[in-house]
Enzyme design. Structure first.
Site, mmCIF file in Angstrom:
data_model
loop_
_atom_site.group_PDB
_atom_site.id
_atom_site.type_symbol
_atom_site.label_atom_id
_atom_site.label_comp_id
_atom_site.label_asym_id
_atom_site.label_seq_id
_atom_site.Cartn_x
_atom_site.Cartn_y
_atom_site.Cartn_z
ATOM 1 N N TYR A 144 71.400 77.616 10.600
ATOM 2 C CA TYR A 144 71.603 76.306 9.662
ATOM 3 C C TYR A 144 71.480 76.603 8.164
ATOM 4 O O TYR A 144 72.407 76.196 7.609
ATOM 5 C CB TYR A 144 70.370 75.464 10.207
ATOM 6 C CG TYR A 144 70.465 74.117 9.400
ATOM 7 C CD1 TYR A 144 71.097 72.880 9.834
ATOM 8 C CD2 TYR A 144 69.526 74.047 8.070
ATOM 9 C CE1 TYR A 144 71.190 71.964 8.970
ATOM 10 C CE2 TYR A 144 69.567 72.753 7.525
ATOM 11 C CZ TYR A 144 70.491 71.606 7.765
ATOM 12 O OH TYR A 144 70.391 70.426 7.152
ATOM 13 N N SER A 168 72.038 70.965 1.652
ATOM 14 C CA SER A 168 70.667 70.925 1.944
ATOM 15 C C SER A 168 69.810 71.786 1.094
ATOM 16 O O SER A 168 70.456 73.017 0.623
ATOM 17 C CB SER A 168 70.597 71.425 3.611
ATOM 18 O OG SER A 168 69.108 71.771 3.773
#
Lengths: 250, 253
Positions: free
Chosen positions: A153, A140
């Site tokens: 995250y 990501s």
């Protein structure tokens, strides 16, 4: 070249590709891309998967070694896994002061430990079968560009990127390449549909993006296909950002 | 490679490879080495490719990257001849090896004139054509592992490639609104027809190979597909990115 003796590289059409998290927007697009390129695709997800043409669908919890072993067995029936795409991932949004060990563990179990277990199983199968291969982690932009309310995250994706680079070194002697794709703001994922449905959230993401638009799952899929292909045979341990220029920005 | 090959194996092998049919590309420094492999790859995928270098050759025209006027004129001439310019590959670059304290002002000026100033003005001239064409475009800068991982005796080259990396990110912002994407590839040590002799049986090279996960140097033909990928619509949400092609070199060191 670069492939150990005894390993044979299959033609793309003969390759067996395992995609985890295949029920999601990006996972689904990745399956489609590999099918379109003529590969045999084994699509897994912890959620139910609808039957898809030309795809073997299986339930798999990437946190479970037993579950993973069943997928490897299925792949072996097709000739053995050649490409693993670790796409399974979850997102939790929470103030850092409220972040509980339970939430932290949930994220790291799925986003980091899952890819580790799947990669180990796939790599063992590739090595035993004498097959060169490719492992792609779907990381990501949040491994680099972070938000205050997604601490766990962001950490999990940072861990995944570092794990991928390290794995690249560890598996190179077996002719297995390991790379990452790092999506930016993709508007057809199912990670946080309620957020992406909000016009203001979309506008904020676009404002951070030099290309002035959000990406699509298919854009991520094309990069995965590229990295898994022979076109990328001298690329390993690398992260390709599919972010409309977000990483390049302040 | 033959794009009209109908053999099914060949179709599969090329299934992941983007077509560049109808696109017009300009590759600088394309007479030899990595640039020549890139020009070949873009052409194989259907692009009309204009190749420039310091001296003319077969299918190679002259454009001195130290001369912004010549650069601007060439970009305009591509548009005039083919009606469009879609892809620029900023590949032209020179190397100078010296101990740091021995570098001269002339070394500095010459290296930066080609590697940085030339790339900047080629991007500017090409972007003007791309903007007036209204179809967007793609600029791929050939950077180097040395943009981020330095080696002795190539101080100026390292600095110039660092500048190319930063320029890539800055241009991604500047040109994103026109749907012009700007990316870089960063090759590791690549064997080409230009350096094959120098790289043969050399201690530095043995050290690089030992530090490279894949255990070998790369080839120009292994750089070219990454450039073609970034130049194509397959990479349409990728801009400001750097793609390292180094076989796992620099991951530890």
């Amino acid at each position: 070249m670069g492939i150990p003796k005894g390993s044979e590289l299959k033609q793309p059409g003969e390759r067996v590709v395992w995609v985890t998290g295949a029920a999601g927007g990006i996972g689904s697009a990745i399956c489609d891309a590999f099918v379109a390129a003529g590969n045999k695709v084994v699509a897994t997800d912890v959620r139910g998967l609808a039957p898809r043409p030309s795809v073997v669908v299986l339930a798999c919890d990437v946190r479970s070694s037993a579950s993973i072993a069943m997928v490897i067995e299925k792949c072996n029936q097709l000739g053995g896994v050649d490409v693993l795409v670790n796409c399974a991932g979850i997102m939790r949004r929470c103030d850092v002061l409220e972040l509980s060990p339970e939430i932290w563990d949930q994220l790291f179990d799925v986003n980091v430990k899952g890819p580790l277990l799947c990669s180990q199983a796939a790599a063992r199968s590739m090595i035993e079968g004498g097959r060169a291969g490719s492992i792609i982690h779907v990381g990501s932009i949040n491994a680099e560009k972070v938000f205050a309310e997604t601490v766990a995250y962001c950490c999990s994706k940072g861990a995944l990127h570092a794990m991928g680079r390290s794995m690249a070194l560890a598996l190179a002697p077996y002719g297995i390449r390991v790379d990452m794709v790092a999506p930016g703001a993709i508007d057809d994922t199912d990670l946080e549909p309620e957020r992406w449905g909000q016009e203001q959230m979309r506008a904020e993401a676009v404002a951070l993006t030099p290309l002035r638009r959000l990406g699509k799952s298919v854009d991520v899929a094309r990069s995965v296909l590229f990295l898994a292909s022979e076109d990328a045979r001298y690329i390993t341990g690398e992260t390709l950002f599919i972010d409309g220029g977000r990483l390049a920005s302040v | 490679m033959n794009t009209i090959e109908t053999n099914s194996k060949d179709c599969e092998a090329r299934a992941s490879q983007a077509s560049l049919k109808g696109r017009v590309a300009w590759v600088t420094g394309g007479a030899n080495g990595i640039g020549a492999a890139i020009a070949q790859e873009l052409g194989d995928r259907g692009a009309i490719v204009y190749v420039t270098d310091l001296t003319a050759g077969v299918n190679v025209e002259v454009c001195d990257m130290r001369d912004p006027q010549a650069i601007a004129a060439f970009a305009i001439s591509v548009s005039a001849r083919s009606g469009r310019l879609d892809i620029l590959v900023n590949n032209a670059a020179i190397q100078r090896r010296r101990a740091f304290i021995d570098f001269t002002e002339a070394d500095f000026d010459e290296l930066f004139a080609t590697n940085v100033r030339g790339a900047f003005f080629a991007a500017q001239a090409s972007a003007r054509e791309m903007i007036s064409g209204g179809r967007g475009g793609s600029i791929v800068n050939v950077s180097s592992v040395n943009a981020t991982h330095a080696q002795p005796e190539t101080t100026l080259y390292c600095a110039s490639k660092g500048s190319i990396g930063t320029m890539t990110r800055a241009l991604a912002w500047a040109l994103g609104r026109y749907s012009i994407r700007v990316n870089a590839v960063s090759p590791g040590t690549i064997v080409t027809n230009l350096n094959r002799d120098r790289l043969a049986d050399n201690e530095t090279v043995r050290n690089v190979v030992a530090a490279t996960a894949l255990g070998r140097l790369g080839t120009a033909e292994e750089v070219a597909p990454s450039v073609a990928f970034l130049a194509s619509d397959e990479a349409r949400f990728i801009t400001g990115a750097n793609l390292a092609i180094h076989g796992g070199w620099t991951l530890t060191g």
